[in-house]
Design an enzyme around this catalytic site. Structure first.
Site, short mmCIF file in Angstrom:
data_model
loop_
_atom_site.label_atom_id
_atom_site.label_comp_id
_atom_site.label_asym_id
_atom_site.label_seq_id
_atom_site.Cartn_x
_atom_site.Cartn_y
_atom_site.Cartn_z
N ARG A 66 -27.69 15.22 -11.46
CA ARG A 66 -28.40 13.80 -11.10
C ARG A 66 -29.90 14.14 -11.64
NH1 ARG A 66 -29.88 14.32 -6.30
NH2 ARG A 66 -28.48 16.20 -5.67
N TYR B 221 -23.24 10.23 -15.61
CA TYR B 221 -23.08 11.48 -14.78
C TYR B 221 -22.97 11.31 -13.23
CZ TYR B 221 -22.04 16.43 -13.82
OH TYR B 221 -21.49 17.42 -13.25
N GLY B 222 -22.00 12.20 -12.66
CA GLY B 222 -21.85 12.03 -11.20
C GLY B 222 -22.59 11.11 -10.31
N GLY B 223 -23.59 11.75 -9.40
CA GLY B 223 -24.29 10.68 -8.28
C GLY B 223 -25.16 9.61 -9.22
N LYS C 127 -23.62 8.84 -3.88
CA LYS C 127 -24.87 9.00 -3.45
C LYS C 127 -25.63 7.79 -3.31
CE LYS C 127 -24.38 13.55 -3.52
NZ LYS C 127 -24.10 14.17 -2.33
N HIS D 237 -25.88 13.43 4.76
CA HIS D 237 -25.41 14.31 3.64
C HIS D 237 -24.66 15.33 4.61
CE1 HIS D 237 -26.22 16.65 -0.39
NE2 HIS D 237 -25.08 16.30 -0.36
N SER E 214 -27.34 20.22 -1.69
CA SER E 214 -26.35 20.16 -2.85
C SER E 214 -26.33 21.63 -3.29
CB SER E 214 -27.11 19.28 -4.08
OG SER E 214 -26.94 17.91 -3.90
N ALA E 215 -25.18 21.86 -3.47
CA ALA E 215 -24.57 23.36 -3.92
C ALA E 215 -24.74 24.30 -2.81
CB ALA E 215 -25.18 23.57 -5.26
N CYS E 216 -24.81 24.16 -1.45
CA CYS E 216 -25.43 25.20 -0.72
C CYS E 216 -23.99 25.31 0.44
CB CYS E 216 -26.56 24.73 0.24
SG CYS E 216 -28.03 24.93 -0.97
N THR F 295 -18.87 21.55 0.90
CA THR F 295 -17.26 21.67 0.35
C THR F 295 -16.66 22.89 0.92
OG1 THR F 295 -17.79 20.22 -1.46
CG2 THR F 295 -15.82 21.28 -1.35
N ASP G 53 -18.70 15.67 2.06
CA ASP G 53 -20.19 15.44 1.65
C ASP G 53 -20.96 14.47 2.40
OD1 ASP G 53 -21.97 16.35 -0.77
OD2 ASP G 53 -21.63 14.12 -1.32
N ARG H 48 -18.02 20.44 -12.27
CA ARG H 48 -17.45 19.74 -11.13
C ARG H 48 -15.77 19.32 -11.13
NH1 ARG H 48 -20.99 18.41 -6.31
NH2 ARG H 48 -23.04 19.13 -7.24
N ARG I 182 -30.35 27.41 1.81
CA ARG I 182 -30.43 29.00 1.11
C ARG I 182 -31.84 29.53 1.29
NH1 ARG I 182 -26.87 29.91 -3.33
NH2 ARG I 182 -25.37 28.30 -3.48
N PHE J 54 -18.43 32.37 3.45
CA PHE J 54 -17.15 31.78 3.10
C PHE J 54 -16.23 31.89 4.74
CE2 PHE J 54 -18.81 33.11 -0.88
CZ PHE J 54 -18.83 31.88 -1.36
N ASN K 36 -18.11 32.74 7.65
CA ASN K 36 -18.82 31.65 8.58
C ASN K 36 -17.97 31.03 9.94
OD1 ASN K 36 -20.66 32.07 6.51
ND2 ASN K 36 -19.95 30.31 5.45
P1 GTP Z 1 -22.68 19.18 -3.25
O1 GTP Z 1 -21.44 18.96 -3.33
O2 GTP Z 1 -23.55 19.20 -4.47
O3 GTP Z 1 -23.41 18.40 -2.30
O4 GTP Z 1 -22.60 20.85 -2.70
P2 GTP Z 1 -22.06 21.56 -1.58
O5 GTP Z 1 -22.91 21.52 -0.37
O6 GTP Z 1 -20.75 20.95 -1.34
O7 GTP Z 1 -21.91 23.15 -2.14
P3 GTP Z 1 -20.35 23.82 -2.30
O8 GTP Z 1 -19.71 24.16 -1.01
O9 GTP Z 1 -19.51 23.41 -3.49
O10 GTP Z 1 -21.03 25.37 -2.70
C1 GTP Z 1 -21.85 25.72 -3.79
C2 GTP Z 1 -21.96 27.03 -3.79
O11 GTP Z 1 -22.31 27.73 -2.73
C3 GTP Z 1 -20.73 27.65 -4.47
O12 GTP Z 1 -21.11 28.64 -5.76
C4 GTP Z 1 -20.39 28.64 -3.42
O13 GTP Z 1 -19.67 29.84 -3.98
C5 GTP Z 1 -21.69 28.89 -2.71
N1 GTP Z 1 -21.40 29.15 -1.23
C6 GTP Z 1 -20.73 28.31 -0.35
N2 GTP Z 1 -20.56 28.97 0.90
C7 GTP Z 1 -21.07 30.07 0.83
C8 GTP Z 1 -21.29 31.25 1.65
O14 GTP Z 1 -20.99 31.19 2.74
N3 GTP Z 1 -22.07 32.36 1.26
C9 GTP Z 1 -22.47 32.46 -0.14
N4 GTP Z 1 -23.05 33.49 -0.57
N5 GTP Z 1 -22.32 31.57 -0.80
C10 GTP Z 1 -21.56 30.41 -0.64
MN MN Z 2 -19.59 19.25 -2.22
MN MN Z 3 -23.62 16.41 -1.90
#
Ligand code: GTP
Ligand code: MN
Ligand code: MN
Length: 669
Positions: free
Chosen positions: A23, A198-200, A207, A229, A266-268, A271, A294, A431, A462, A563, A566
């Site tokens: 994005r 691209y994506g979003g 988004k 979100h 995002s990416a935290c 999913t 999402d 993705r 994070r 993972f 959690n």
């Molecule tokens: P968007 O789709 O962009 O909104 O992101 P998202 O929040 O869906 O992120 P996603 O679940 O795809 O995770 C992104 C990254 O976080 C990946 O590289 C995972 O490996 C890492 N990750 C997810 N859960 C954990 C966790 O509990 N611990 C750690 N250390 N890493 C995690």
């Molecule tokens: Mn996601």
């Molecule tokens: Mn997202």
């Protein structure tokens, strides 16, 4: 490029231009009512060096005019850009619904696009088709969404693989929330996206519509609702009430359902949490199912329930959520059998669009975390280059103990080199797009009209230091405050920012709110008010939590395994809910901290010797002195206060009260 159908049926891999991999926040614009700004009151000064920066400008600065373009100037500029922009290409018309077509909460749109990649993604991510066109022709309102990659073709001109505007500043992802005076029939809301595929930036249902436009729709609607979100996860719990000592036969009690939503930037981890695998030891009693990964649209709904004991009809309210999407647009790196087996099973169903992953010579895909070892005969990386590594020194430094460079590095350095090398194969923001229905644990009710009732909301980011594993807020408003002051270290999901910088990201919505952030905070408080029944707190109001899966030790290793583990926190959350619903006020499963209630060690059910949690200190809120005689928490709260001050008079007074309450708790601790 087609993928080997024996591995992933009916699937393709796309490679974007390196200029178009995430994005573009600095080119994302939201039109606002006069005198409003997106993040702060126009006259308040953004404090410098707070470690955050805003992007997603409200308007574009025009050097000639010496000011930002206003809404109509922006609109005019974009209509000029769109004139002739699809010449030589095919224009696709995509009628779509965000949310199940039958749901009263769903909203319609029509996207025009000259990108086949975007069409294929919209087909998976939204409900599309003639039925929607039918509803629109019958008068159901829709949001017009214009999209073009912005690269017309001259007759005979050869196309490139991924057309997009080469200059970042030619890209526009613009959102309008006031009617166009020249096209009043098109309604109040519209989206114009130019120059990116691209994506979003380009899959406009996601988004742009389901968050930015929908958040504004929910605020404008007299029947207030929220677009967040958030992932939506359902948890099913059937407790064992007794085990026959002779036969070992288990007797189960009644089943309870819980719905937990989670807002992480995002990416935290959304999913991943949405498809979490329950650890084996809990599977007799617990299972989970996915509603969304999402985005959640959340409504307060009045319900009437007959009390089974008295036979009286009781009026109450609950928050119900739908997932407006119908596909997952998931981050590929980090997705593998070990970390997210349910996502892998979803992918095995095929019908996937991979974007910017690496591919192998037998038509398989590759990214960091799918496998920990490199395919023997090399890959084609996300940029389309053939990569062999038998003699590549960049590989040998972490992979070949006979290599001289290998011995010079510490194990830590080798790990880093490995990550860097893997990230050069598949892009860190690569993705997959895949239909929700293929998920083996998709919730049976994911597609129902009235959504699912919410029990708990979880915010998180994070944070490698300071922030504890999990705390439960003392009230809705205190939860709102924790959400509003969410900070997270940046990731690769955004094109124009460095990774690893600590940023404020309220409710994980910093890049996605469609109106003034102070008003958005107020909207959150209003939703809590709306849940009250005859002015009194309602037991159905979701519990609010803040979590952090990302604490690290001095060596830079994660302290919490994350993972599927959690789930231990999720289980704690559900049992808290059950306890509350039963009116049980015992406190043995929680410890009081200045931020709220944290789980006790025992309530996480950790095996005696384990590496799931390597430092129990992350369960508590440290109050020890940090540098310069100031505790780390004092510094954190000062930074949060500076941040909240940005909103000036727009900051709801409830949040000021809650902030002071937390400070009081910290001082007392
Ligand atoms: P968007 O789709 O962009 O909104 O992101 P998202 O929040 O869906 O992120 P996603 O679940 O795809 O995770 C992104 C990254 O976080 C990946 O590289 C995972 O490996 C890492 N990750 C997810 N859960 C954990 C966790 O509990 N611990 C750690 N250390 N890493 C995690
Ligand atoms: Mn996601
Ligand atoms: Mn997202």
């Amino acid at each position: 490029m087609p993928i080997n159908p024996y591995l992933y049926p009916n699937s393709y891999a796309a490679r974007s231009s390196p200029l178009d991999v995430a994005r573009s926040e600095s080119r994302t614009f939201v039109s606002l009512e006069d005198g409003k700004s997106l993040y702060h009151t126009p006259n308040s000064k953004l404090p410098a060096n707070l470690g955050f920066s805003w992007s997603c400008s409200a308007g574009e600065y025009d050097a000639e005019k010496g000011r930002e373009l206003n809404t109509e100037e922006m609109r005019g500029k974009l209509f000029l850009k769109f004139t002739g922009c699809m010449r030589g290409r095919t224009m696709f018309v995509i009628p779509f619904s965000m949310g199940p077509v039958c749901s009263p909460f769903s909203k319609l749109g029509i996207q025009l696009s000259d990108s086949l990649y975007v069409v294929a993604n919209m087909y998976t991510m939204t409900r599309t088709g003639l039925g929607i066109l039918q509803k629109i022709s019958e008068g159901t309102p829709f949001v017009p969404c214009w999209h073009s990659v912005g690269v017309p073709l001259l007759p005979g001109e050869k196309d490139v693989m991924w057309p997009c505007c080469r200059e970042q500043n030619d890209k526009y992802i613009s959102h309008f929330t006031t009617p166009d005076p020249e096209r009043p029939l098109l309604g109040k809301y519209s989206i114009m996206s130019f120059g990116s595929g691209y994506g979003g930036n380009a899959i406009l249902g996601k988004k742009c519509y389901a968050l930015r436009i929908a958040s504004k729709m929910g605020r404008d609607d007299p029947d207030k609702w929220m677009a967040e979100h958030m992932l939506i996860l359902r948890v099913k719990y059937t407790p064992i009430v007794s085990v026959d000592p002779a036969t070992k036969k288990k007797t189960f009690g009644p089943t309870e359902y819980f719905t937990v939503t989670g807002a992480f930037p995002s990416a935290c981890g959304k999913t991943n949490m949405a498809m979490i695998e329950v650890p084996a030891e809990f599977r007799d009693e617990w299972s989970v199912s996915t509603v969304g990964d999402d985005i959640a649209w959340i409504h307060v709904v009045e319900t009437e329930k007959t009390d089974p004991k008295t036979g009286k009809v009781v009026k109450t309210k609950e928050m119900r959520a739908i997932n407006p999407e119908s596909g997952f647009f998931g981050v590929a790196p980090g997705t593998g059998e070990k970390t997210n087996a349910n996502a892998m099973a979803t992918l095995r169903g095929g019908n996937i669009i991979f974007t910017n992953v690496a591919t192998t010579f037998n038509g398989d895909v590759f990214w960091d975390g799918l496998s920990d070892t490199l395919p023997d005969d090399g890959v084609i990386d996300w940029k389309g280059n053939k990569r062999g590594w038998k003699s590549d020194p960049a590989r040998r430094v972490f992979d070949d103990p006979t290599y001289e460079g290998y011995q010079k590095l510490s194990e830590q350095e080798r790990k880093m080199k490995k990550r860097q090398f893997f990230n050069s194969l598949a892009h860190p923001n690569s993705r997959y797009t895949t239909p929700c229905v293929q998920c083996p644990i998709i919730d049976p009710e994911w597609n129902t009209a009235d959504g699912v009732p919410l029990d708990a909301m979880v915010f998180g980011g994070r944070r490698s230091t300071l922030i504890p594993l999990a705390v439960r807020a003392r009230s809705w408003n205190q939860g709102v405050l924790l959400g509003a002051t969410l900070r997270s270290e940046t990731t690769a999901a955004v094109q124009d920012r460095a990774s690893g910088v600590l940023n404020f990201d309220p409710f994980a919505m910093r890049p996605f709110v469609g109106y003034n952030m102070g008003e958005y905070f107020e909207h959150w408080c209003d939703m809590g008010e709306k849940m009250k029944v005859d002015g009194a707190e309602n037991v159905n109001t979701p519990d609010m939590y803040f979590v952090n899966w990302f604490r690290k030790n001095e060596k830079g290793e994660f302290i919490w395994n994350g993972f599927s583990d959690n789930f231990r926190v999720i289980r704690w959350i559900c049992l808290n809910r059950l306890q509350k619903k039963k009116g049980d006020t015992s406190t043995e499963r929680q410890q009081d901290t200045p931020l709220g209630y944290a789980p006790t060690m025992a309530s996480l059910n950790l095996p005696p010797k384990n590496d799931i949690l390597t430092d129990a200190a992350i369960l508590t809120v440290p109050t020890a002195e940090g540098v310069d005689g100031e505790t780390e928490w004092a510094r954190e709260m000062k930074e949060r206060k500076n941040f909240l001050d940005v909103f000036g008079p727009d900051l709801p007074k409830q949040l000021k009260t809650e902030f002071n309450d937390i400070v009081d708790h910290l001082v007392a601790a």
